[in-house]
Design an enzyme around this catalytic site. Sequence first.
Site, PDB file in Angstrom:
ATOM      1  N   TYR A   1      -1.154  -0.584  10.308  1.00  0.00           N
ATOM      2  CA  TYR A   1      -1.312  -1.028   8.909  1.00  0.00           C
ATOM      3  C   TYR A   1      -0.156  -0.491   8.055  1.00  0.00           C
ATOM      4  O   TYR A   1       0.462  -1.230   7.288  1.00  0.00           O
ATOM      5  CB  TYR A   1      -2.652  -0.519   8.389  1.00  0.00           C
TER       6      TYR A   1
ATOM      7  N   SER B   1       0.847  -1.191   0.000  1.00  0.00           N
ATOM      8  CA  SER B   1       0.000   0.000   0.000  1.00  0.00           C
ATOM      9  C   SER B   1       0.884   1.243   0.000  1.00  0.00           C
ATOM     10  O   SER B   1       1.956   1.244   0.621  1.00  0.00           O
ATOM     11  CB  SER B   1      -0.866   0.007   1.257  1.00  0.00           C
TER      12      SER B   1
END
Length: 238
Positions: free
Chosen positions: A163, A147
């Site tokens: 995350y 990501s």
Amino acid sequence: MKMQQRIALVTGANKGIGFEVARDLARKRFHVFLGARDTKAGEAAAEKLRKEGEEDYGEITFLKIDVSEPDSIRRAAEEFSRKSDRLDTLVNNAGILLDDDKDVLTAAPEIFETTLRTNTLGALLVAQAFVPFLKKSGAPRIVNVSSGGGQLADGADGWAPAYCISKTALNGVTAQLAAALPKFAVNSVCPGWVRTEMGGPNATRSVGEGATGIVWLAMDAPQNETGKFWRDRKVIPW
Ligand SMILES: NC(=O)c1ccc[n+]([C@@H]2O[C@H](COP(=O)([O-])OP(=O)(O)OC[C@H]3O[C@@H](n4cnc5c(N)ncnc54)[C@H](OP(=O)(O)O)[C@@H]3O)[C@@H](O)[C@H]2O)c1
């Protein structure tokens, strides 16, 4: 000469981006092992693709795999070996973003442990377990779905720290695997902000758009491109 059918494993493929990647690869006539931690959801997703594809898709086989559980990964590799001795592409797609992942200064250790166990260690352990099958491929590929949130180039903005750290570390896994596996193409990819359960309804991309760059790395990108971070078929900074 008939081309050998290519074989892919996609983790977390019962929904979202992983499901779409599985669909795209099946459309390209890959034999797709559709990985999911939940048997019911995984079987249902595999059946949906079989019905939709009829004769036009490659074979679709459900494989039960919880990437946060080393025993589950080991059992999945055993189960895989009963059906195939070769794997061409591993897509480490399974990932979580926890609701309580809000503040780096106060988030509980469990938030970091759970997130890193799935998003980072999970991808590494799945790669370890499936490398023996990938080594039997003429063009082995590992695609780690990362990501932009894990990019360090522009610093962090405070969003979802566990995350983001897990994806930064996943990029480290990509670089390490690329060094250890010189004949492989091992890459990280950001799908962009995608409308899934994780991405939410306001995300800018459809699952199809999110899957495109992943599928390209899984089957079409030059085999000598390795150890890089990509979005939309372009290299982006770590
Ligand atoms: N959506 C975005 O905007 C976006 C942006 C950048 C990167 N990504 C990345 O893209 C990947 C897919 O995300 P998504 O948006 O499709 O999310 P999603 O719709 O929430 O799907 C996540 C998938 O991962 C599976 N999963 C979670 N933990 C697992 C475990 N321990 N073992 C096996 N499977 C597990 C889920 O299974 P269950 O159904 O059983 O929970 C589900 O199939 C993730 O790695 C995510 O970080 C997404």
